[in-house]
Design an enzyme around this catalytic site. Structure first.
Site, PDB file in Angstrom:
ATOM      1  N   ARG A  27       0.765  -1.477  -0.205  1.00 57.02           N
ATOM      2  CA  ARG A  27      -0.351  -0.028  -0.081  1.00 57.02           C
ATOM      3  C   ARG A  27       1.195   0.949   0.137  1.00 57.02           C
ATOM      4  NH1 ARG A  27      -2.085   2.068   4.277  1.00 57.02           N
ATOM      5  NH2 ARG A  27      -2.355   0.224   5.533  1.00 57.02           N
ATOM      6  N   TYR A  44     -16.668  14.121 -15.841  1.00 53.65           N
ATOM      7  CA  TYR A  44     -17.232  12.864 -15.949  1.00 53.65           C
ATOM      8  C   TYR A  44     -18.725  12.406 -14.969  1.00 53.65           C
ATOM      9  CZ  TYR A  44     -17.784   8.207 -14.760  1.00 53.65           C
ATOM     10  OH  TYR A  44     -17.904   7.088 -14.489  1.00 53.65           O
ATOM     11  N   ASP A  70      -7.754  17.296 -15.533  1.00 51.57           N
ATOM     12  CA  ASP A  70      -7.830  15.513 -15.374  1.00 51.57           C
ATOM     13  C   ASP A  70      -7.997  15.318 -17.286  1.00 51.57           C
ATOM     14  OD1 ASP A  70      -9.610  13.302 -16.655  1.00 51.57           O
ATOM     15  OD2 ASP A  70     -11.216  12.904 -15.167  1.00 51.57           O
ATOM     16  N   LYS A  91      -8.607   4.017 -19.203  1.00 55.30           N
ATOM     17  CA  LYS A  91      -8.759   4.324 -21.100  1.00 55.30           C
ATOM     18  C   LYS A  91      -7.948   4.137 -21.287  1.00 55.30           C
ATOM     19  CE  LYS A  91     -12.850   4.994 -18.537  1.00 55.30           C
ATOM     20  NZ  LYS A  91     -12.913   5.917 -17.918  1.00 55.30           N
TER      21      LYS A  91
HETATM   22  N1  LCS Z   1     -11.864  11.217 -15.427  1.00 61.05           N
HETATM   23  C1  LCS Z   1     -12.117  10.777 -16.897  1.00 61.05           C
HETATM   24  C2  LCS Z   1     -12.777  12.056 -17.906  1.00 61.05           C
HETATM   25  C3  LCS Z   1     -13.402   9.752 -16.756  1.00 61.05           C
HETATM   26  O1  LCS Z   1     -14.452   9.400 -18.330  1.00 61.05           O
HETATM   27  C4  LCS Z   1     -13.512   8.921 -16.107  1.00 61.05           C
HETATM   28  C5  LCS Z   1     -14.597   7.927 -16.033  1.00 61.05           C
HETATM   29  C6  LCS Z   1     -13.011   9.185 -14.635  1.00 61.05           C
HETATM   30  C7  LCS Z   1     -12.403   9.961 -14.945  1.00 61.05           C
HETATM   31  C8  LCS Z   1     -12.716   7.989 -14.086  1.00 61.05           C
HETATM   32  O2  LCS Z   1     -12.106   6.811 -13.800  1.00 61.05           O
HETATM   33  P1  LCS Z   1     -11.846   5.336 -13.264  1.00 61.05           P
HETATM   34  O3  LCS Z   1     -12.630   5.547 -11.962  1.00 61.05           O
HETATM   35  O4  LCS Z   1     -13.444   4.648 -14.310  1.00 61.05           O
HETATM   36  O5  LCS Z   1     -11.041   4.830 -13.692  1.00 61.05           O
HETATM   37  N2  LCS Z   1     -14.835   7.912 -17.447  1.00 61.05           N
HETATM   38  C9  LCS Z   1     -15.564   6.840 -17.405  1.00 61.05           C
HETATM   39  C10 LCS Z   1     -16.048   7.344 -19.010  1.00 61.05           C
HETATM   40  O6  LCS Z   1     -17.211   8.283 -19.578  1.00 61.05           O
HETATM   41  N3  LCS Z   1     -17.558   6.128 -18.829  1.00 61.05           N
HETATM   42  O7  LCS Z   1     -16.572   4.672 -18.001  1.00 61.05           O
HETATM   43  C11 LCS Z   1     -15.906   5.508 -17.032  1.00 61.05           C
END
Ligand code: LCS
Length: 394
Positions: free
Chosen positions: A57, A110, A182, A207
């Site tokens: 951790r 998001y 972001d 992503k």
């Molecule tokens: N920031 C952005 C711009 C995102 O598109 C997402 C997730 C996150 C943070 C959060 O990331 P995660 O915790 O899922 O790794 N975006 C998503 C979307 O547009 N569709 O499903 C998840």
């Protein structure tokens, strides 16, 4: 002097440690804890007198390689990997905001970032103002005595508005705010916010960084002091840590980031240009198109338009659903940045968390669709869209 290398080379070689047994690839150090030679050594590791791993951790050699590579790619001193993109966003904000502090954020983000801002942070007495980041006067007027952080995505999820990073960084410096961007939609291959003076860069590594749809992960890149702050508070005590196997999958994905992003961008542009010509399509949101209000940020701020396109259809909700259901290559799924092309309906899926009023201000209508263009041949993707559009007019 170390020769400055191209991004493509760095994505493969940066941050790589010398591996045991001459391994070409990074081993997966799948261990929760690390043994000490003596009780004295254990104590010295905890006090920081001796460098070395303690417990996964708090740090792990596989995860550390990912962090060092990402720090290089984002032009930052250091980085910390997290269990998800939301882990990266929440750890950054919670480490830098206390009860009574104020945060300015973009009104279009998001969906889970929106609920973090509007439902979770407020429970801890953190004040949040959502603004249209394109309206510089509105952003300036939102700054208060107690404002500590300014947060945005650019381009925005879901409709790809692009904001001026130089303006945000300057405003943050003038008012001693921490600027957080972001960079999920762009990756450092297309945009490096640190170049413009942004303090903290967060990613959903789920992503494009990973790129193969098989991991949930996040990463935060910043100064050594900022990463130390986040690591020693939010990651150590709240614990959204990334496991070594997931870190390894992202290390593997990063080796092909440049070639994948090139294909995402050429496919993205071809499909956006095609969509723009279709009578059944009302509006196309893609920064690579001349018609996009953020197009002038290319190539100085972002080098290309990326692989995500949003568009609206001249159709009622039932017809919009029919169009999506008629697609076959495009899979109906949230997420983005994978080899497979995906399509989703933000109003009922990724942005279902938004209040009706905020959906309206953020431009998330019932006829808005978002596609993540994959790595398939663009002709096949266009044929799939064409076939579904024909069904729409019948
Ligand atoms: N920031 C952005 C711009 C995102 O598109 C997402 C997730 C996150 C943070 C959060 O990331 P995660 O915790 O899922 O790794 N975006 C998503 C979307 O547009 N569709 O499903 C998840």
């Amino acid at each position: 002097m170390k020769q400055k290398q191209h991004f493509d080379t760095q994505a493969i070689h940066s941050g790589n440690a010398t591996q045991p047994y001459g391994c070409l690839t990074t081993p997966i150090y799948q261990t929760s804890t690390f043994t000490f030679d003596s009780v004295e050594q254990g104590a010295n590791r905890f006090s920081g007198e001796e460098a070395g791993y303690i417990y996964s951790r708090l740090g792990n050699p596989t995860t550390r390689e990912l962090e060092l590579k990402m720090a290089d790619l984002e032009l930052c001193d250091d980085a910390i990997a997290t269990a998800s993109g939301m882990g990266a966003v929440s750890a950054t904000l919670l480490a830098n905001l206390s009860c009574g502090d104020h945060l300015i954020a973009s009104q279009a983000v998001y969906g889970c970032t929106y609920s973090l801002l509007t439902e979770q942070l407020v429970r801890f007495g953190i004040e949040v103002t959502l603004v249209d980041m394109a309206d510089k006067q509105q952003v300036l007027s939102a700054v208060r005595e107690n404002t500590k952080v300014i947060f945005l995505e650019t381009p925005v999820n879901p409709h790809l508005a692009v904001y001026d990073l130089t303006f945000i960084a300057q405003l943050a410096k003038e008012h001693q705010l921490l600027s957080v961007v972001d960079n999920t939609f762009m990756t450092p291959y297309l945009q490096q916010p640190a170049k413009f003076g942004i303090d903290v860069i967060v990613h959903s590594a789920t992503k494009y960084l990973n790129g193969h749809g098989d991991v949930i992960a996040g990463i935060i890149c910043s100064s050594s002091e900022q990463i130390e702050l986040i690591a020693s508070t939010m990651i150590k005590d709240i614990g959204a840590v990334l496991g070594p196997f997931d870190a390894w999958l992202i290390l593997r994905g990063l080796k092909t980031l440049s070639v994948r992003m090139e294909r995402h961008c050429t496919n993205g542009l071809a499909i956006a240009q095609w969509l723009e010509k279709q009578p059944a399509v009302n509006k196309v949101y893609y920064p690579g198109l001349d018609s996009h209000p953020g197009n002038h940020f290319i190539p100085e701020q972002m080098t290309q338009g990326g692989g995500v396109i949003a568009f609206t259809l001249n159709a009622e909700l039932e017809q919009v659903k029919g169009f999506v259901n008629a697609l076959s290559l495009f899979k109906i799924a949230v997420s983005l940045g994978d080899a497979e092309s995906l399509i989703q309906h933000p109003a009922s899926m990724t942005h279902a968390t938004y209040s009706d009023e905020d959906k309206k201000t953020a431009g998330i209508t019932d006829s808005l669709l978002r596609i993540s263009v994959g790595l398939e041949h663009s002709d096949d993707l266009i044929n799939d869209l064409d076939h579904a559009l024909v069904g729409l007019s019948n």
